[in-house]
Each structure stands twice: as C-alpha cells, then as structure tokens.
Design a protein around this motif. Structure first.
Motif, PDB file in Angstrom:
ATOM      1  N   ARG A   7      98.983  69.762  78.762  1.00 12.14           N
ATOM      2  CA  ARG A   7      97.930  70.236  77.856  1.00 12.14           C
ATOM      3  C   ARG A   7      98.215  71.695  77.518  1.00 12.14           C
ATOM      4  N   TYR A   8      98.260  71.968  76.218  1.00 10.39           N
ATOM      5  CA  TYR A   8      98.569  73.314  75.744  1.00 10.39           C
ATOM      6  C   TYR A   8      97.413  73.879  74.942  1.00 10.39           C
ATOM      7  N   ARG A   9      97.169  75.149  75.130  1.00  8.11           N
ATOM      8  CA  ARG A   9      96.274  75.914  74.261  1.00  8.11           C
ATOM      9  C   ARG A   9      97.214  76.801  73.449  1.00  8.11           C
ATOM     10  N   LEU A  10      97.275  76.556  72.138  1.00 14.11           N
ATOM     11  CA  LEU A  10      98.196  77.301  71.289  1.00 14.11           C
ATOM     12  C   LEU A  10      97.621  78.645  70.874  1.00 14.11           C
ATOM     13  N   LYS A  11      98.516  79.550  70.526  1.00 12.30           N
ATOM     14  CA  LYS A  11      98.106  80.833  69.974  1.00 12.30           C
ATOM     15  C   LYS A  11      97.502  80.590  68.596  1.00 12.30           C
ATOM     16  N   GLU A  12      96.631  81.467  68.194  1.00 18.25           N
ATOM     17  CA  GLU A  12      95.977  81.377  66.891  1.00 18.25           C
ATOM     18  C   GLU A  12      97.034  81.260  65.794  1.00 18.25           C
ATOM     19  N   GLY A  13      96.867  80.253  64.925  1.00 17.22           N
ATOM     20  CA  GLY A  13      97.749  80.083  63.779  1.00 17.22           C
ATOM     21  C   GLY A  13      99.099  79.456  64.078  1.00 17.22           C
ATOM     22  N   LYS A  71     117.803  74.780  74.752  1.00 23.88           N
ATOM     23  CA  LYS A  71     117.895  76.229  74.911  1.00 23.88           C
ATOM     24  C   LYS A  71     117.828  76.970  73.573  1.00 23.88           C
ATOM     25  N   LYS A  72     118.021  76.253  72.474  1.00 24.46           N
ATOM     26  CA  LYS A  72     117.963  76.872  71.138  1.00 24.46           C
ATOM     27  C   LYS A  72     116.534  77.135  70.673  1.00 24.46           C
ATOM     28  N   VAL A  73     115.570  76.461  71.277  1.00 19.05           N
ATOM     29  CA  VAL A  73     114.164  76.613  70.877  1.00 19.05           C
ATOM     30  C   VAL A  73     113.332  77.028  72.079  1.00 19.05           C
ATOM     31  N   ASP A  74     112.254  77.724  71.803  1.00 20.44           N
ATOM     32  CA  ASP A  74     111.342  78.125  72.871  1.00 20.44           C
ATOM     33  C   ASP A  74     109.909  77.884  72.425  1.00 20.44           C
ATOM     34  N   PRO A  75     109.389  76.673  72.644  1.00 21.31           N
ATOM     35  CA  PRO A  75     108.032  76.381  72.208  1.00 21.31           C
ATOM     36  C   PRO A  75     106.974  77.233  72.916  1.00 21.31           C
ATOM     37  N   ARG A  76     107.358  77.869  74.025  1.00 26.55           N
ATOM     38  CA  ARG A  76     106.393  78.725  74.736  1.00 26.55           C
ATOM     39  C   ARG A  76     105.924  79.889  73.863  1.00 26.55           C
ATOM     40  N   GLN A  77     106.697  80.240  72.851  1.00 31.51           N
ATOM     41  CA  GLN A  77     106.285  81.327  71.968  1.00 31.51           C
ATOM     42  C   GLN A  77     104.994  80.986  71.208  1.00 31.51           C
ATOM     43  N   TYR A  78     104.665  79.705  71.127  1.00 33.64           N
ATOM     44  CA  TYR A  78     103.456  79.260  70.428  1.00 33.64           C
ATOM     45  C   TYR A  78     102.299  78.973  71.380  1.00 33.64           C
ATOM     46  N   ILE A  79     102.569  78.979  72.677  1.00 32.70           N
ATOM     47  CA  ILE A  79     101.583  78.529  73.662  1.00 32.70           C
ATOM     48  C   ILE A  79     100.931  79.706  74.382  1.00 32.70           C
ATOM     49  N   GLU A  80      99.620  79.685  74.389  1.00 30.78           N
ATOM     50  CA  GLU A  80      98.830  80.711  75.070  1.00 30.78           C
ATOM     51  C   GLU A  80      98.577  80.328  76.532  1.00 30.78           C
ATOM     52  N   ALA A  81      98.309  79.053  76.761  1.00 22.77           N
ATOM     53  CA  ALA A  81      98.045  78.562  78.124  1.00 22.77           C
ATOM     54  C   ALA A  81      98.553  77.131  78.233  1.00 22.77           C
ATOM     55  N   MET A  82      98.947  76.757  79.456  1.00 21.61           N
ATOM     56  CA  MET A  82      99.519  75.441  79.678  1.00 21.61           C
ATOM     57  C   MET A  82      99.021  74.876  80.999  1.00 21.61           C
ATOM     58  N   GLU A  83      98.722  73.589  80.987  1.00 21.43           N
ATOM     59  CA  GLU A  83      98.381  72.874  82.213  1.00 21.43           C
ATOM     60  C   GLU A  83      99.258  71.634  82.271  1.00 21.43           C
ATOM     61  N   THR A  84      99.927  71.424  83.389  1.00 17.76           N
ATOM     62  CA  THR A  84     100.719  70.210  83.563  1.00 17.76           C
ATOM     63  C   THR A  84     100.357  69.601  84.913  1.00 17.76           C
ATOM     64  N   ARG A  85     100.360  68.285  84.923  1.00 17.39           N
ATOM     65  CA  ARG A  85     100.130  67.568  86.184  1.00 17.39           C
ATOM     66  C   ARG A  85     100.622  66.145  86.046  1.00 17.39           C
ATOM     67  N   PHE A  86     101.062  65.619  87.162  1.00 20.15           N
ATOM     68  CA  PHE A  86     101.464  64.213  87.167  1.00 20.15           C
ATOM     69  C   PHE A  86     100.207  63.367  87.257  1.00 20.15           C
ATOM     70  N   VAL A  87     100.238  62.253  86.555  1.00 21.43           N
ATOM     71  CA  VAL A  87      99.081  61.361  86.518  1.00 21.43           C
ATOM     72  C   VAL A  87      99.498  59.969  86.990  1.00 21.43           C
ATOM     73  N   GLU A  88      98.533  59.228  87.473  1.00 21.04           N
ATOM     74  CA  GLU A  88      98.766  57.861  87.933  1.00 21.04           C
ATOM     75  C   GLU A  88      98.065  56.891  86.999  1.00 21.04           C
ATOM     76  N   ARG A  89      98.806  55.945  86.488  1.00 26.88           N
ATOM     77  CA  ARG A  89      98.262  54.970  85.537  1.00 26.88           C
ATOM     78  C   ARG A  89      97.314  53.993  86.235  1.00 26.88           C
TER      79      ARG A  89
END
Length: 91
Positions: A7-13, A71-89
């Motif tokens: 889950r990402y919270r993107l920077k404005e715009g 390595k050519k791209v860095d999507p973190r430049q667009y992300i303000e906050a990130m949450e990651t977790r493994f989930v069980e189906r």
C-alpha cells in the motif's frame, strides 16, 4: 504461493507518473520474473494498493531488485509512505 500486499501513499500530483512506471516497467518486469500481480487498485487520488505473489518470494524479490531494468527506474520518488506485509489467502 507467498503473497505480499503493498500500500502506497503517493506524493501530491504523482499519480500519472507513478502509474506509467508501474504499468510500463514494474508489472511487465515482475511478470517476466515469474511474479503474479493479483490486483492493483486506486483507493483515492494518492492511495494505491496492490498484491503480488511468487512461489519463491524472497529469492525472486532479491533478483527483481538486482535486475538492470529495475535499477533504471525508482518508483520511490513518487511515494510518500509505504506499507508492505505478507498476507494469507482465505478464499
């Protein structure tokens, strides 16, 4: 299959630029490396949620981040906050 929720919270715009990188680089590269993208959703203009899975997640994840195309791209430049977790189906 091990599945991770991201889950990402993107920077404005940043929605359009992030979406372009996600669809043109991240998804195709993940798929080429054996990942399954189980869904990607806009929750709002700045909130993005997606699920990605792999049979050998840890090893594949390491190889993905070491890949020259990634390595050519860095999507973190667009992300303000990130949450990651493994989930069980459940279903």
């Amino acid at each position: 299959m091990t599945v991770e929720m991201r889950r990402y919270r993107l920077k404005e715009g940043a929605k359009e630029a992030f979406q372009k990188v996600f669809l043109e680089v991240i998804v195709p590269l993940r798929q080429a490396m054996g990942f399954t993208v189980l869904g990607a959703y806009w929750l709002s203009e700045r909130d993005f949620l997606w699920f990605v899975g792999h049979e050998n997640f840890a090893e594949a994840e390491k190889a993905y981040y070491e890949h020259p195309e990634r390595k050519k791209v860095d999507p973190r430049q667009y992300i303000e906050a990130m949450e990651t977790r493994f989930v069980e189906r459940l279903l």
